[in-house]
Design an enzyme around this catalytic site. Structure first.
Site, PDB file in Angstrom:
ATOM      1  CE1 TYR C 134      -4.334   0.009  -0.216  1.00 40.15           C
ATOM      2  CE2 TYR C 134      -4.147   1.729   1.437  1.00 40.15           C
ATOM      3  CZ  TYR C 134      -4.890   1.068   0.491  1.00 40.15           C
ATOM      4  OH  TYR C 134      -6.157   1.454   0.230  1.00 40.15           O
ATOM      5  CD  GLU C 250      -7.846   1.608  10.571  1.00 43.12           C
ATOM      6  OE1 GLU C 250      -7.126   1.889  11.515  1.00 43.12           O
ATOM      7  OE2 GLU C 250      -7.836   2.241   9.480  1.00 43.12           O
TER       8      GLU C 250
END
Lengths: 410, 378, 410, 378
Positions: C134, C250
């Site tokens: 990422y 998340e």
């Protein structure tokens, strides 16, 4: 490395002291400079004018100004020594000094010799008081976004708009003015600089009441006020440069004791009891006092470093820029902590409160210090960019014609 | 897990907010600031009529009997509009003292009048600069008469009676109730950092008084102050939140350098820090409200935590609200200073955060030594 | 207003406890979660895999995931209750949980049912570990400026570039990847999302050593690594949206006790002497401890507010965003203050130091907390804009083709 | 007014900086961090040859006799490059102890070797966690022999001798000098938060030792520590300044969101706060240098102020240097942690800022009671 004067410095200092001893009362030990109570009275400006006259007569007016400006052609060190000594006296009376030191150098620098001869002597003698028509409601920290309009009409300019935060305007005889002469140019390129009498028809001055109850500032309204072109300073549309030279004229403040700080808290904690012992003995109090002390001493000795540079004929280093930023917050914090120590009883105001009520008054005064003369935020930008050399922020209005820029509260 | 106010109290909050925003804009408080009479009498009557003064008073004494959670909800709303009424003195202090320590007769005599607002009560307890220390009070109650001087009595200019904290001998009562209309009471109205509320120095020169018989020793005073602190913390939270919203709205609409000032990180991040202070205060306040309502043994700790957090939020939010407004922020005409003053008044009123930090640690220490610490505040 | 479970909640909680009691040791009182010592050992991931298998068998893997994702189709409250209970045990073993909860929902949401069936079960059983490719060296907080190149070649994509801060990469079997497929489009518009095996030729993984000595992260180099187009998720050049849906996955951290805070300082000040008295009795210590306590409790009860929202089936309020920002600084401050209290002796490191040396270790660990998972600065931007509704900053790179944007250290 | 270092010391600073930047890049310190031998021996020899170890030692003992201002200047430069040499231990501590309290014979014996770097000295004084308290030392000196254990002795792994602080009976000497090569000395090398310097726990089991006869009582130890603190404060200032410069340079060259990160107010204003901390520290350090050099009665106050300010600057600067660097900031390979570690080591080495705050207030109180406070520190 020492703190002593050279022979010349000592001689000049003695001369200052002789003058001041003969002219002003010494500050009494508890008196804190910049503590506003009583500085709003009607006598303040007349007293300041009378004191300025005495300074002039004794050779302490315009110490560093050249002879052509009718000054004393002295050195920055002499100015510094004079300021240091004056700080030991009750100088409520010096209310007109700051404006004098900002406005008159601009007139003298950009004006003709004739204008210098006309304006400098009465200003130095305290006969004429000056102010600066500068900030605007829509501008705030973004001075360059001012929108007071100056329209040329033959040999005259017609002024329309509003200024704000004009210290002393209600007592002033003259003012310097920056106004927008061209709304199509980018914001710093369409400004022109003037001076004018505060008695000019179309100029209306109103005092602003601050949250503390004092009124140190004014709003000023211009409605078709006319200024002859001869009262223009610098070129048409070239006023920004003139204004900036004026800001640069601001002297380094060598003055400490501008509000409650370590000294006052130290004094308070020796009077006050916590659980039957002097508050001073408390570990938490000591931790806080130490922080105030170290910060206050840091500022004091930073000033000594600046003075040393001046004494050597050098420009002060970048450390000169931190004083106001640090002091403003410190004063507000000290006021707040003083109140915390006083506890429930500390809400009351009045001269019979501990230390003559300085903590309560400063609680209401101190928010202004973090804003007036450059907000904390603007000063951090300035230090970050000029001292640390960090890149500027993006400019939303870069190169835009002024009239296309959103300003104020729209 | 149900750590939130019940729906009926949320509705009460909505009602109160709607009413107060309309009825009590900052201009109302500004009027009090600028005149001698510090009470908006019409507003006081109206909130009395709506029962907001009597939320915690049982129905038997003319109250609504909603309990303290309702008072907490209303206190926050009173804080949001910095209402110029003697709410804190009459509700968190006088009413609470009577509820806790009054005789049946005293309750019957005073509570119904407090419930409607017909009578204003207050608590007189400050005697000198420094931390509150009941052990050092000089005010004496002897043979039915009270002698001493109390400083900065909140709403002392208008209150009808006062609960007065006195030096207590061992388990003797430490709180008395006194009619402030008595000839032997002298009041001197005194200016404070927040002139939108009235304060007075009150001298008692052998004034007839009645003890609250169950208010035993210094602990009784401390318990009362703990309870008042929780409700005050909600009021402080209201002030802080209102100041944050004022700053946020200004930062969104004010342009400088061609952009809204709230788009600058200097302003944005500052307001985020304010937001964090208010949220940490809110969470501590909720905890304290639970402890108050449930008569938990955690009350001393939770009250101190809520007060410390709300003092911090109030100071941070009202101070930075002025700063965000720049030059206008420190003018008389802009409302910023109304919040700044009120937040400070509240932060001093029951003793400053410094004192409460010491109390907090003392209470934690005591709890540590006790047998069964609960799970929530470990 | 209370802290008690509903009947269903209590039942689920009991079920969690039965499982956990049978599976894990309880945390001993001094053990602080997130305290890294020992969490770097070679056994950590194998243990975590084994524990994940047990969770799967007991029905605690993918609690909130739908049946199509091979989850338990439970509620957020159940997840919350499980997490709360798990926090009371020694969960060093849970090292693979976070990545599982970030990567797999992305696969399941954007992939086909076939892909879900292939990947979800082994991940939930702890048989396959995932990581996310990422961040990049040139990107940092500005994730969208990534420059790893994905070039189409028939039915395949060729990947070249470098990723960084890849947790678990050296232990992972699979990873999700975002790469730039078009350098001429604005920065968020030329990105494409893939998944690939970490064993793909051309993928090289190197551990990064942190200042604390631990190695939780990796650098990953791609040199002509080939990915079949079938391992693309979402449309070509539409990877930003996929990545954002991943970030949104998340979960709220319901975990406190992530580093030294009030509890550890309280404990320390009861052991330590200042001038012959327990340090705890010192006023300065009490002032500081109170600040830590109030902040820690503020965070704790903010979590309870979040849980209450979840329990009611509502989305948590904006207060959910402050936890990490406040906690990170608090931990660093607590470490620093612990060392200050220890004084000169506090420089030494080791398990025989007070509180097993947590203050010294945390001093070295805690700087990472203020950076990983969003720096303080980025989080303040986010809260300021999303919660307070303040206007966004100016964007220097708005609408620019990516290749024209200055990135990294140039 | 001449509140600056004399020109010759500014030249010394320029020379030192030029040499050290070239000779001692962060890679040198990193080497020390990663190996057992914590001293760059070549660098140590070189600075010895240049006389930098002997600036404050009179010529009669082989020194340059430049006084303490020179040491302050050099200390700052040592800090800037976080030099892996026992400069602080040998110069501010051991040398200073001998200069202050040594007999003529002791000076003749030790100072010439300290001057060249041939011998490394240190000061052993820590016995337990918590503030330094000479009154509670357990180490005893009796019949010419020393018994006790000292913790985290700086450079205890390599020092040839130590000045050891012992429990003193009234006016008896409180400092002894001990040969660390003696068989009855046992050293255990211990890890610290800054492994680029070596530290040891040292046990003395009846080791022959010699008192410094003029080091009378606890005051002698405190005076020595005050003097060491001033020089250490300059070294701390050097670390802080270097960390600030590292952060500033990175903020100028690192791009995010299409612009240098230093153009964001979040970074810019943070670094301004760091700059302010370093300048406040610098001004306090100058004052302390003056007090040290001029043997002023203000030394106790000025030393504490310089230490407190430098501890704050070091912590702020090195912490925010990491933060400014983002992810790279907390990696082993980036140098940020070298400064962060060293700043903390320095901040703990002579007792933490907390302790010095108490000392400061004690000294201010003492001065307040004394007859003639000077003008500078009022």
């Amino acid at each position: 490395m020492d703190f002593t004067d050279s022979f010349d410095e000592a001689e000049y200092r003695a001369k200052c002291r002789r003058f001041l001893d003969a002219t002003l009362p010494r500050r009494h030990p508890g008196h804190v400079r910049g503590y506003r109570r009583g500085e709003d009275g009607p006598d303040v400006v007349p007293q300041a004018k009378a004191f300025q006259r005495k300074k002039f007569d004794a050779g302490f007016a315009g110490i560093t100004w050249p002879k052509e400006w009718h000054g004393q052609a002295g050195t920055p060190v002499q100015q510094m020594i004079y300021d240091q000594e004056e700080a030991k006296y009750d100088t409520t009376v010096n209310a007109i000094g700051l404006q004098l030191n900002i406005c008159m150098p601009t007139i003298c620098r950009w004006g003709t010799q004739e204008q210098r001869d006309r304006f400098a002597p009465p200003a130095l003698r305290g006969e004429e008081v000056w102010c600066q028509f500068y900030s605007e409601p829509s501008g705030g920290s973004d001075l360059g976004s001012l929108r007071t309009r100056a329209t040329r009409d033959g040999d005259e300019w017609v002024i329309n708009g509003q200024k704000i935060w004009t210290s002393l305007a209600h007592e002033a005889d003259w003012g310097v003015l920056i106004a927008r002469s061209d709304f199509d140019k980018p914001k710093h390129e369409g400004l022109t600089f003037f001076y004018l009498s505060t008695k000019t028809p179309g100029v209306e001055i109103r005092q602003i009441k601050q949250m503390s109850g004092a009124s140190h500032f004014n709003e000023v309204f211009f409605k078709d006020a006319r200024i002859p072109d001869s009262q223009r300073l610098g070129p048409v549309d070239g006023g920004w440069k003139v204004a900036m030279s004026l800001l640069m004229g601001e002297r380094y403040s060598l003055d400490d004791d501008f509000g409650p700080s370590f000294k006052e808290l130290f004094s308070l904690t020796r009077q006050l009891e916590l659980n039957g012992r002097p508050a001073f003995e408390d570990g938490g109090v000591q931790d806080r006092l130490a922080d105030f002390y170290v910060k206050a001493q840091g500022l004091r000795f930073t000033r000594y470093r600046i003075m040393t540079s001046l004494a050597r004929g050098e420009a002060p280093g970048p450390e000169a820029s931190i004083g106001k930023l640090v002091a403003a917050t410190m004063i507000q914090d000290a006021a707040s902590y003083g109140l915390e120590l006083l506890g429930a009883a500390g809400a009351e105001m009045g001269a019979d409160m501990p230390l003559e009520g300085i903590f309560e008054e400063s609680f209401l005064d101190s928010p202004a210090f973090r804003i007036a003369g450059g907000t904390d935020e603007i000063l951090r930008n300035t230090i970050g960019e000029r001292v640390l050399g960090l890149p500027p922020d993006l400019r939303a209005d870069k190169g835009m014609p002024f009239k296309a820029i959103p300003v104020g509260s729209k | 897990m149900n750590f939130d106010f019940p729906d009926e109290f949320k509705q009460l909050r909505d009602t109160a907010r709607e009413f107060l925003v309309e009825r009590c804009p900052p201009a109302a408080t500004r009027k009090a600031l600028e005149r001698a009479d510090k009470v908006d009498r019409v507003l006081w009557r109206e909130i009395g009529e709506m029962g907001w003064l009597s939320a915690a008073i049982p129905e038997a004494y003319g109250g609504l009997g909603l309990g303290h959670l309702a008072v907490c909800v209303l206190a926050e709303e009173m804080g949001r509009v910095i209402a110029p009424v003697p709410y804190a003195s009459s509700v968190y202090m006088a009413t609470e003292a009577l509820l806790l320590y009054g005789t049946e007769e005293q309750k019957k005599s005073y509570l119904p009048r407090l419930a409607t607002g017909q009578a204003v009560g207050t608590l007189a307890f400050v005697e000198k600069a420094g931390p509150l220390n009941p052990a050092s009070f000089d005010t004496r109650f002897l043979d039915g008469r009270l002698t001493g001087t109390k400083l900065v009595v909140p709403d002392g200019d208008v209150a009808d009676f006062a609960i007065v904290a006195v030096r207590s001998l061992e388990e003797a009562p430490s709180l008395c109730i006194v009619d402030l209309g008595d000839a032997a009471v002298s009041k001197m109205v005194r200016p404070t950092v927040d002139p939108s509320r009235g304060h007075a120095t009150i001298r008692f020169e052998g004034v007839p008084a009645e003890p609250l018989p169950q208010a035993n020793g210094a602990t009784a005073f401390q318990s009362l102050i703990d309870r008042a602190a929780v409700m005050m913390a909600f009021e402080q939270l209201g002030v802080a939140t209102a100041a944050l919203e004022m700053a946020r709205d200004y930062a969104k609409s004010r342009y400088a350098f061609g952009r809204p000032i709230g788009s600058f990180q200097a302003i944005k991040h500052k307001l985020v820090e304010v937001y964090i202070a208010t949220e940490l205060a809110r969470s501590n306040c909720y905890w304290a409200a639970w402890a108050l309502e449930s008569e938990s043994s955690e009350l001393a700790v939770a009250a101190a935590a809520s007060r410390i957090a709300s003092c911090d939020a109030g100071w941070t939010a009202t101070r930075e609200n002025i700063q965000t407004h720049g030059g206008m922020g420190f003018t008389w005409e802009m409302d910023c200073h109304l919040y700044y003053r009120r937040a400070r008044l509240q932060a001093l009123a029951l003793g400053s955060a410094r004192e409460w930090k010491r109390k907090l640690l003392g209470a934690l220490w005591a709890r540590e030594s006790a047998a069964t610490p609960t799970d929530y505040a470990a």
